[in-house]
Design a protein around this motif. Structure first.
Motif, PDB file in Angstrom:
ATOM      1  N   ASP A   1     -28.827  33.514  -6.023  1.00 49.39           N
ATOM      2  CA  ASP A   1     -29.631  32.580  -6.811  1.00 49.39           C
ATOM      3  C   ASP A   1     -28.755  31.587  -7.572  1.00 49.39           C
ATOM      4  O   ASP A   1     -29.123  30.423  -7.734  1.00 49.39           O
ATOM      5  N   LYS A   2     -27.601  32.038  -8.008  1.00 47.43           N
ATOM      6  CA  LYS A   2     -26.720  31.184  -8.809  1.00 47.43           C
ATOM      7  C   LYS A   2     -25.655  30.498  -7.969  1.00 47.43           C
ATOM      8  O   LYS A   2     -25.374  29.303  -8.164  1.00 47.43           O
ATOM      9  N   GLN A   3     -25.057  31.215  -7.026  1.00 45.20           N
ATOM     10  CA  GLN A   3     -23.948  30.678  -6.236  1.00 45.20           C
ATOM     11  C   GLN A   3     -24.398  29.936  -4.984  1.00 45.20           C
ATOM     12  O   GLN A   3     -23.611  29.217  -4.380  1.00 45.20           O
ATOM     13  N   GLY A   4     -25.642  30.133  -4.575  1.00 43.65           N
ATOM     14  CA  GLY A   4     -26.143  29.441  -3.397  1.00 43.65           C
ATOM     15  C   GLY A   4     -26.556  30.398  -2.296  1.00 43.65           C
ATOM     16  O   GLY A   4     -25.845  31.357  -1.981  1.00 43.65           O
ATOM     17  N   ARG A   5     -27.739  30.135  -1.694  1.00 46.27           N
ATOM     18  CA  ARG A   5     -28.266  31.025  -0.658  1.00 46.27           C
ATOM     19  C   ARG A   5     -27.516  30.856   0.660  1.00 46.27           C
ATOM     20  O   ARG A   5     -27.297  31.831   1.389  1.00 46.27           O
TER      21      ARG A   5
ATOM     22  N   THR B   1     -28.144  23.274   4.759  1.00 47.25           N
ATOM     23  CA  THR B   1     -27.780  22.718   3.457  1.00 47.25           C
ATOM     24  C   THR B   1     -27.908  23.802   2.406  1.00 47.25           C
ATOM     25  O   THR B   1     -28.621  24.777   2.590  1.00 47.25           O
ATOM     26  N   GLU B   2     -27.219  23.607   1.291  1.00 47.66           N
ATOM     27  CA  GLU B   2     -27.224  24.616   0.234  1.00 47.66           C
ATOM     28  C   GLU B   2     -28.447  24.461  -0.660  1.00 47.66           C
ATOM     29  O   GLU B   2     -28.933  23.349  -0.884  1.00 47.66           O
ATOM     30  N   ASN B   3     -28.977  25.586  -1.138  1.00 45.43           N
ATOM     31  CA  ASN B   3     -30.000  25.545  -2.186  1.00 45.43           C
ATOM     32  C   ASN B   3     -29.778  26.703  -3.144  1.00 45.43           C
ATOM     33  O   ASN B   3     -29.141  27.695  -2.805  1.00 45.43           O
ATOM     34  N   PHE B   4     -30.298  26.550  -4.328  1.00 42.16           N
ATOM     35  CA  PHE B   4     -30.060  27.508  -5.406  1.00 42.16           C
ATOM     36  C   PHE B   4     -31.377  27.947  -6.021  1.00 42.16           C
ATOM     37  O   PHE B   4     -32.415  27.308  -5.845  1.00 42.16           O
TER      38      PHE B   4
ATOM     39  N   GLU C   1     -36.822  30.677  -9.223  1.00 41.81           N
ATOM     40  CA  GLU C   1     -35.592  30.714 -10.007  1.00 41.81           C
ATOM     41  C   GLU C   1     -34.791  32.003  -9.809  1.00 41.81           C
ATOM     42  O   GLU C   1     -33.574  32.021  -9.979  1.00 41.81           O
ATOM     43  N   ALA C   2     -35.466  33.094  -9.469  1.00 46.54           N
ATOM     44  CA  ALA C   2     -34.767  34.377  -9.347  1.00 46.54           C
ATOM     45  C   ALA C   2     -35.247  35.137  -8.124  1.00 46.54           C
ATOM     46  O   ALA C   2     -35.352  36.361  -8.146  1.00 46.54           O
ATOM     47  N   ARG C   3     -35.523  34.415  -7.055  1.00 49.01           N
ATOM     48  CA  ARG C   3     -36.110  35.052  -5.873  1.00 49.01           C
ATOM     49  C   ARG C   3     -35.217  36.153  -5.304  1.00 49.01           C
ATOM     50  O   ARG C   3     -35.659  37.284  -5.074  1.00 49.01           O
ATOM     51  N   SER C   4     -33.947  35.853  -5.055  1.00 49.23           N
ATOM     52  CA  SER C   4     -33.046  36.853  -4.470  1.00 49.23           C
ATOM     53  C   SER C   4     -32.840  38.035  -5.408  1.00 49.23           C
ATOM     54  O   SER C   4     -32.787  39.191  -4.970  1.00 49.23           O
ATOM     55  N   THR C   5     -32.712  37.761  -6.701  1.00 51.64           N
ATOM     56  CA  THR C   5     -32.503  38.828  -7.682  1.00 51.64           C
ATOM     57  C   THR C   5     -33.680  39.789  -7.707  1.00 51.64           C
ATOM     58  O   THR C   5     -33.508  41.014  -7.670  1.00 51.64           O
ATOM     59  N   ILE C   6     -34.891  39.244  -7.758  1.00 53.85           N
ATOM     60  CA  ILE C   6     -36.084  40.095  -7.800  1.00 53.85           C
ATOM     61  C   ILE C   6     -36.247  40.865  -6.499  1.00 53.85           C
ATOM     62  O   ILE C   6     -36.592  42.054  -6.506  1.00 53.85           O
ATOM     63  N   MET C   7     -35.996  40.220  -5.369  1.00 58.92           N
ATOM     64  CA  MET C   7     -36.127  40.909  -4.088  1.00 58.92           C
ATOM     65  C   MET C   7     -35.144  42.072  -3.977  1.00 58.92           C
ATOM     66  O   MET C   7     -35.464  43.118  -3.396  1.00 58.92           O
ATOM     67  N   ASN C   8     -33.952  41.921  -4.536  1.00 60.51           N
ATOM     68  CA  ASN C   8     -33.000  43.026  -4.514  1.00 60.51           C
ATOM     69  C   ASN C   8     -33.371  44.105  -5.521  1.00 60.51           C
ATOM     70  O   ASN C   8     -33.056  45.282  -5.318  1.00 60.51           O
ATOM     71  N   PHE C   9     -34.057  43.727  -6.599  1.00 60.84           N
ATOM     72  CA  PHE C   9     -34.603  44.720  -7.529  1.00 60.84           C
ATOM     73  C   PHE C   9     -35.579  45.634  -6.793  1.00 60.84           C
ATOM     74  O   PHE C   9     -35.611  46.838  -7.021  1.00 60.84           O
ATOM     75  N   PHE C  10     -36.393  45.035  -5.926  1.00 61.39           N
ATOM     76  CA  PHE C  10     -37.375  45.811  -5.165  1.00 61.39           C
ATOM     77  C   PHE C  10     -36.698  46.878  -4.300  1.00 61.39           C
ATOM     78  O   PHE C  10     -37.297  47.917  -4.015  1.00 61.39           O
ATOM     79  N   ARG C  11     -35.473  46.619  -3.854  1.00 64.96           N
ATOM     80  CA  ARG C  11     -34.786  47.532  -2.941  1.00 64.96           C
ATOM     81  C   ARG C  11     -34.087  48.688  -3.652  1.00 64.96           C
ATOM     82  O   ARG C  11     -33.650  49.639  -3.001  1.00 64.96           O
ATOM     83  N   ILE C  12     -33.991  48.631  -4.974  1.00 64.96           N
ATOM     84  CA  ILE C  12     -33.334  49.719  -5.708  1.00 64.96           C
ATOM     85  C   ILE C  12     -34.085  51.042  -5.548  1.00 64.96           C
ATOM     86  O   ILE C  12     -33.504  52.043  -5.132  1.00 64.96           O
ATOM     87  N   PRO C  13     -35.400  51.094  -5.880  1.00 67.05           N
ATOM     88  CA  PRO C  13     -36.110  52.373  -5.676  1.00 67.05           C
ATOM     89  C   PRO C  13     -36.154  52.786  -4.211  1.00 67.05           C
ATOM     90  O   PRO C  13     -36.137  53.989  -3.908  1.00 67.05           O
ATOM     91  N   LEU C  14     -36.194  51.809  -3.304  1.00 66.71           N
ATOM     92  CA  LEU C  14     -36.188  52.123  -1.872  1.00 66.71           C
ATOM     93  C   LEU C  14     -34.919  52.866  -1.486  1.00 66.71           C
ATOM     94  O   LEU C  14     -34.965  53.909  -0.819  1.00 66.71           O
TER      95      LEU C  14
END
Length: 461
Positions: free
Chosen positions: A97-101, A220-223, A383-396
């Motif tokens: 999210d911060k460094q670029g997808r 192209t890069e996006n954040f 704004e935090a798509r990747s962060t939240i998606m990885n949060f979902f994978r913690i309990p998994l």
């Protein structure tokens, strides 16, 4: 090979072909030439990425056994992979999210290529490093690519509904056709050409390198939120607040964890379920049949999502109930069909019934992936798509590690019963999500962002 396997595979193939050929205008979404070019580029890259992943899957366990490791050591290696995905993968994936997808997608390629290279060494510590790298790569695969796609799709001004087309095609190709072809190609390398069990990993590295070259030359890069004054801890805090403040996001995360946890558990259970007495079953052909069933599900999902009704939130309730019922079959057949005590031989009658149920479950998996992607694109803040998606994978990942650690502690029927219960709970949560889906999106996320901005201390340049 028994006729039964050919009948199931041929029947599924015929249904998939009929579904694809019978699509009419109501089942298709009218798009633009620019979108078609963009979609095809993404699908090409995604297919290469999934080929790199699918080529490895069938041969990881087998490779470890050829190096002389037993079930306990191999179990620890697998636990290391899921644990790495939970710990390191969550951090690395959230940096997208911060460094670029785009940068995160390239990191996935590099990390997974390095993981493939470690498979050439029989040393346990090097193999463990490979599993850690593979766990990090898995987190990036299931977060960075989707995050890049959604952000780039919106940035280019494409219709929001067109995302459904890309999602369904990605699953149809990447999790269906590519999986089948990868299994056949891996079998060609190992068994037909006798290149050894490490050859699929070398082939995977080649596909990943090609995909990385395409990414670097055409994407192209996006954040998400590229603010320099937000460290990783602040990103995690923001993601946690977003999940806690929006019931739809929290429900989506719980549903995803319950379904994927059951799905990964099923991956470990289907072999002993179909061959409890060491029956001779064609593992590769059954795997290809499962992937064909998944293609059937994704083809059906593309039809559903091309129409305004029923909504994703509505039909997914039925999908979860059906998937829950399909994993009850091993328990039902255990009570209704007398278990055979004969060792070896072909698949039993109970195994045939279970195989049909497992194909039904895989069809539900094919519907689940594009549908959950669409819901994530609607409810998770950019704004935090990747962060939240990885949060979902913690309990998994926690759940899968626990299952792997205790896989011999419970009867297989208990494990299937647990998965069935989880899927039924997912249907209940999906019903709640459907009930609140039409409510206005919470403003807590934006309010939290504004509050953080106001509270940030001024620093000297």
């Amino acid at each position: 090979m028994e006729l039964f396997y050919y009948l199931v595979f041929g029947g599924l193939g015929a249904v998939v072909a009929a579904l694809e050929l019978s699509k009419n205008n109501k089942d298709r979404i009218a798009t633009s030439q620019a979108f078609t070019s963009f979609k095809n580029n993404y699908l090409f890259v995604y297919s290469l990425m999934m080929a790199g992943d699918w080529l490895q899957g069938p041969y990881v366990y087998y490779l470890y056994t050829t190096y002389g490791y037993g079930k306990g050591d191999i179990g620890q290696l697998f636990i290391a992979g899921f644990g790495s995905s939970m710990l390191f993968g969550t951090i690395v994936g959230s940096l997208a999210d911060k460094q670029g997808r785009k940068r995160a997608c390239v990191t996935y390629c590099i990390t997974y290529i390095l993981s493939c290279i470690t498979k050439h060494s029989p040393q346990y510590r090097i193999l463990m490093v490979g599993r850690v790298l593979g766990g990090i790569a898995t987190s990036l695969l299931f977060s960075a690519f989707e995050s890049w796609l959604v952000a780039e799709h919106n940035k280019r001004g494409f219709d929001q509904q067109w995302l459904s087309l890309t999602f369904s095609k990605a699953i149809f190709l990447g999790n269906g056709l590519v999986a089948i072809l990868s299994g056949l190609f891996g079998n060609l390398l190992v068994d037909t050409l006798n290149l050894g069990p490490v050859s699929p990993f070398d082939a995977a590295a080649c596909f990943l390198a090609i995909g990385m070259a395409v990414i670097m030359s055409s994407w192209t890069e996006n954040f998400g939120d590229p603010s320099d004054n937000k460290d990783l801890l602040t990103q995690f805090k923001g993601a946690a607040v977003a999940i806690a403040s929006d019931e739809k996001i929290a429900l989506l995360g719980a549903i995803q964890s319950l379904f994927e946890g059951s799905m990964y558990t099923f991956v470990f259970l289907w072999t002993p379920a179909l061959s409890p007495n060491n029956e001779d079953i064609p593992h590769g052909f059954i795997f290809a049949t499962f992937m064909l069933a998944s293609m059937l599900g994704s083809s059906f999902a593309s039809r559903l999502m091309a129409r305004s009704s029923p909504k994703v939130e509505s039909y997914m309730q039925i999908v979860f109930v059906v998937s829950s019922a399909s994993l009850l079959l091993p328990i039902i057949t255990n009570f209704l069909v007398a278990p055979s005590k004969v060792k070896g031989g072909g698949i039993s009658f109970a195994g045939c019934l279970q195989l049909l149920g497992f194909c039904t479950f895989e069809a539900c998996v094919g519907i689940f992936w594009p549908s959950i992607m669409k819901m994530r694109s609607q409810y998770i803040p950019e704004e935090a798509r990747s962060t939240i998606m990885n949060f979902f994978r913690i309990p998994l990942n926690i759940f899968v590690c626990i299952v792997l650690y205790n896989v011999d502690a419970f009867p297989i029927t208990v494990m299937f019963g647990m998965c069935s219960i989880f899927l039924f709970v997912a249907s209940i949560l999906q019903r709640r999500l459907c009930a609140i889906a039409d409510k206005p999106k919470t403003e807590d996320w934006m309010a939290m962002k504004e509050r953080d901005t106001e509270e940030e201390p001024l620093t000297e340049p």
